[in-house]
Write an enzyme that holds these catalytic residues in place. Structure first.
Site, PDB file in Angstrom:
ATOM      1  N   ARG A  22       0.909  -1.218  -0.042  1.00 31.90           N
ATOM      2  CA  ARG A  22      -0.035  -0.087  -0.080  1.00 31.90           C
ATOM      3  C   ARG A  22       0.907   1.294   0.039  1.00 31.90           C
ATOM      4  O   ARG A  22       1.846   1.313   0.800  1.00 31.90           O
ATOM      5  CB  ARG A  22      -0.972   0.032   1.351  1.00 31.90           C
ATOM      6  CG  ARG A  22      -2.026  -1.085   1.250  1.00 31.90           C
ATOM      7  CD  ARG A  22      -2.641  -1.252   2.159  1.00 31.90           C
ATOM      8  NE  ARG A  22      -3.623  -2.221   2.338  1.00 31.90           N
ATOM      9  CZ  ARG A  22      -4.604  -2.672   3.325  1.00 31.90           C
ATOM     10  NH1 ARG A  22      -4.616  -1.741   4.424  1.00 31.90           N
ATOM     11  NH2 ARG A  22      -5.172  -3.816   3.316  1.00 31.90           N
ATOM     12  N   ARG A  68       2.339   1.073  10.193  1.00 30.27           N
ATOM     13  CA  ARG A  68       1.777   1.056   8.898  1.00 30.27           C
ATOM     14  C   ARG A  68       2.930   1.222   8.095  1.00 30.27           C
ATOM     15  O   ARG A  68       3.895   2.031   7.908  1.00 30.27           O
ATOM     16  CB  ARG A  68       1.061   2.712   8.868  1.00 30.27           C
ATOM     17  CG  ARG A  68       0.239   3.046   7.787  1.00 30.27           C
ATOM     18  CD  ARG A  68      -0.420   4.342   8.125  1.00 30.27           C
ATOM     19  NE  ARG A  68      -1.282   4.583   8.875  1.00 30.27           N
ATOM     20  CZ  ARG A  68      -2.675   4.017   8.944  1.00 30.27           C
ATOM     21  NH1 ARG A  68      -3.094   3.553   7.854  1.00 30.27           N
ATOM     22  NH2 ARG A  68      -3.321   4.375  10.019  1.00 30.27           N
ATOM     23  N   GLU A  80      -6.623  -1.012  15.516  1.00 30.92           N
ATOM     24  CA  GLU A  80      -7.190  -1.883  14.677  1.00 30.92           C
ATOM     25  C   GLU A  80      -5.996  -3.046  14.372  1.00 30.92           C
ATOM     26  O   GLU A  80      -4.719  -2.679  14.075  1.00 30.92           O
ATOM     27  CB  GLU A  80      -7.501  -1.013  13.469  1.00 30.92           C
ATOM     28  CG  GLU A  80      -8.379  -2.125  12.409  1.00 30.92           C
ATOM     29  CD  GLU A  80      -8.596  -1.330  11.217  1.00 30.92           C
ATOM     30  OE1 GLU A  80      -8.544  -2.091  10.275  1.00 30.92           O
ATOM     31  OE2 GLU A  80      -8.390  -0.193  10.947  1.00 30.92           O
ATOM     32  N   SER A  99     -10.417  -5.945  10.378  1.00 33.37           N
ATOM     33  CA  SER A  99     -11.546  -5.562   9.908  1.00 33.37           C
ATOM     34  C   SER A  99     -12.107  -6.411   9.282  1.00 33.37           C
ATOM     35  O   SER A  99     -11.816  -7.284   7.938  1.00 33.37           O
ATOM     36  CB  SER A  99     -11.431  -4.441   8.917  1.00 33.37           C
ATOM     37  OG  SER A  99     -12.438  -3.519   8.649  1.00 33.37           O
ATOM     38  N   ARG A 142       1.144  -6.290  12.797  1.00 41.56           N
ATOM     39  CA  ARG A 142       0.344  -5.592  13.718  1.00 41.56           C
ATOM     40  C   ARG A 142       0.099  -6.645  15.059  1.00 41.56           C
ATOM     41  O   ARG A 142       0.343  -6.083  16.155  1.00 41.56           O
ATOM     42  CB  ARG A 142      -1.074  -5.122  13.458  1.00 41.56           C
ATOM     43  CG  ARG A 142      -0.706  -3.661  12.412  1.00 41.56           C
ATOM     44  CD  ARG A 142      -2.232  -2.919  12.363  1.00 41.56           C
ATOM     45  NE  ARG A 142      -1.945  -1.876  11.465  1.00 41.56           N
ATOM     46  CZ  ARG A 142      -2.684  -0.822  11.243  1.00 41.56           C
ATOM     47  NH1 ARG A 142      -3.881  -0.760  12.082  1.00 41.56           N
ATOM     48  NH2 ARG A 142      -2.299   0.456  10.642  1.00 41.56           N
TER      49      ARG A 142
END
Length: 426
Positions: A261, A276, A348, A351, A390
């Site tokens: 990403r 991230r 988070e 999801s 994460r």
């Protein structure tokens, strides 16, 4: 992708759904475009029918020696042949405009999704586990990680910001986490392991909703392909342009892949540490189901993601996202947020989304119910089970010791080759 028939039948409901997403009403403009397209299609069909009728009548007029009639009919056919290409072009243009308009709107939230414009309106559903009481002040992973093998400096020197070079025992722990997650999802939770392409075409990105809206958050190759931001893209598109055998549903797939990403929309966020990254690993879960099974499958998938956190004994909370915080393809999303004691907050880590038939319409993926000649669109779901990086961060922060070492969760013992504690370099 939205069904134009539903907008024709329920324009107010469509606009109400858009309003919950914070968007202005659009049904009127869509229906005006649809009406123009249908009018052109009608004119085109009438012209084609008249051309065929006139062509047949020419032969009859000639056979009856009605030369004037034959000549008039031939002139009419010639005019229609001239007019039809323009009508066909107009029809193609209006059809493309309508398709693009329908594809540009997000999915509409489910009735039980709370209204809200941002994460502040998300609703906490449950918590699991009790955060550990430390006898010392816990540190963030970015502070304890470098001595254990998280080499931020080398990663940045090789590839730039948001890349990390992972070494030794830390690399072993990262691999162990991914393998453990994959084994749990396949062996216990019933997902079929897949190894999908990491490079995909435009059509695949469009099918799951990344294109055209999120192009700036993706990496694009010089030959026109895209690096996947999540294995959701490859796994979901495995049924693209298919009429799926109803007997094979539900289809449950999982994959452990690198993900890429550009994070263009997250500039300035989480620039420190491993949270991230431009390149990271994730175990993805995808389900293809009958419409009536989607809601139960959503709960099942979320539980599958929760089972990883529970096995690792990592405290977390479960949130139901509000209408303004969901991804554009979802009708309903649960987020799982893991406790990070170094940051003293939940972050988070998964999801899980029910996308209804939104992606299936973009991919043209259907099934034929038993005893029916007609086909229906399948429903698709996707979720993280989990994001490996994460999870690594959560293990470091929750299992840290005062001397900078980190205990390895017991469930990872079979994957760690006897290493049960990460020791800082001398």
């Amino acid at each position: 992708m939205h069904d134009i028939r539903l907008i024709r039948d329920h324009p107010e409901a469509f606009d109400a759904g858009l309003a919950r997403r914070g968007l202005p009403a659009a049904a009127a403009s869509i229906l005006a475009l649809d009406s123009a397209r249908r009018a052109v299609a009608t004119r085109m069909q009438e012209a084609q029918n008249r051309r065929n009728e006139a062509s047949k009548a020419i032969g009859a007029a000639k056979a009856q020696k009605r030369d004037d009639d034959a000549a008039a009919l031939m002139a009419e056919v010639a005019d229609l042949k001239t007019a039809l290409p323009a009508l066909e072009q107009e029809d193609r243009e209006l059809t493309a405009r309508l398709h693009d308009a329908l594809a540009g709107f997000p999915n509409l939230p489910a009735a039980d999704v709370p209204d809200g414009s941002d994460e502040s309106a998300n609703r906490e559903i449950a918590r699991w586990g009790t955060p550990r009481a430390f006898s010392f002040t816990p540190r963030e992973h970015a502070d304890i990680g470098p001595a254990l093998g998280l080499d931020f400096e080398t990663g940045a020197a090789i590839a730039g910001a948001r890349f990390t070079f992972v070494r030794g025992q830390m690399a072993r722990l990262q691999r162990a986490l991914g393998q453990f997650m994959l084994d749990l999802q396949t062996g216990t939770n019933g997902y079929v392991e897949c190894s999908p392409p990491l490079l995909v075409r435009d059509e695949a990105m469009f099918g799951t909703g990344q294109l055209p809206k999120f192009a700036e958050d993706l990496f694009h190759t010089t030959d026109g392909r895209w690096l996947i931001p999540t294995a959701e893209v490859s796994l979901t598109n495995a049924v693209r342009e298919q009429i799926v055998d109803a007997g094979t549903l539900p289809i449950r797939m999982t994959a452990l892949t690198p993900c890429f990403r550009s994070e263009a929309g997250a500039a300035g966020k989480d620039t420190r540490g491993f949270i991230r990254q431009h390149q990271f690993e994730k175990v993805e879960l995808v389900s293809i189901v009958r419409p009536e099974d989607a809601e139960a499958e959503h709960e099942r998938m979320t539980h599958a993601a929760e089972s990883v956190l529970q096995a690792l004994e990592l405290p977390y909370r479960k949130l139901l996202l509000c209408s303004g915080d969901m991804g554009p393809s979802a009708i309903k999303t649960y987020d799982l947020e893991v406790w990070l004691p170094g940051q003293d907050t939940y972050r988070e880590i998964s999801s899980c989304s029910n996308c209804g038939d939104f992606q299936a319409r973009r991919m043209n993926t259907r099934f034929r119910p038993e005893g029916s000649k007609a086909t229906e669109f399948v429903h698709t779901l996707n979720g993280s089970g989990l994001a490996v990086g994460r999870t690594l961060v959560a293990v470091l922060e929750n299992y840290q010791r005062e001397d900078g070492s980190v205990d390895v969760p017991a469930v990872l013992a079979p994957y760690m080759g006897g290493i049960m504690r990460l020791e800082p370099a001398a």
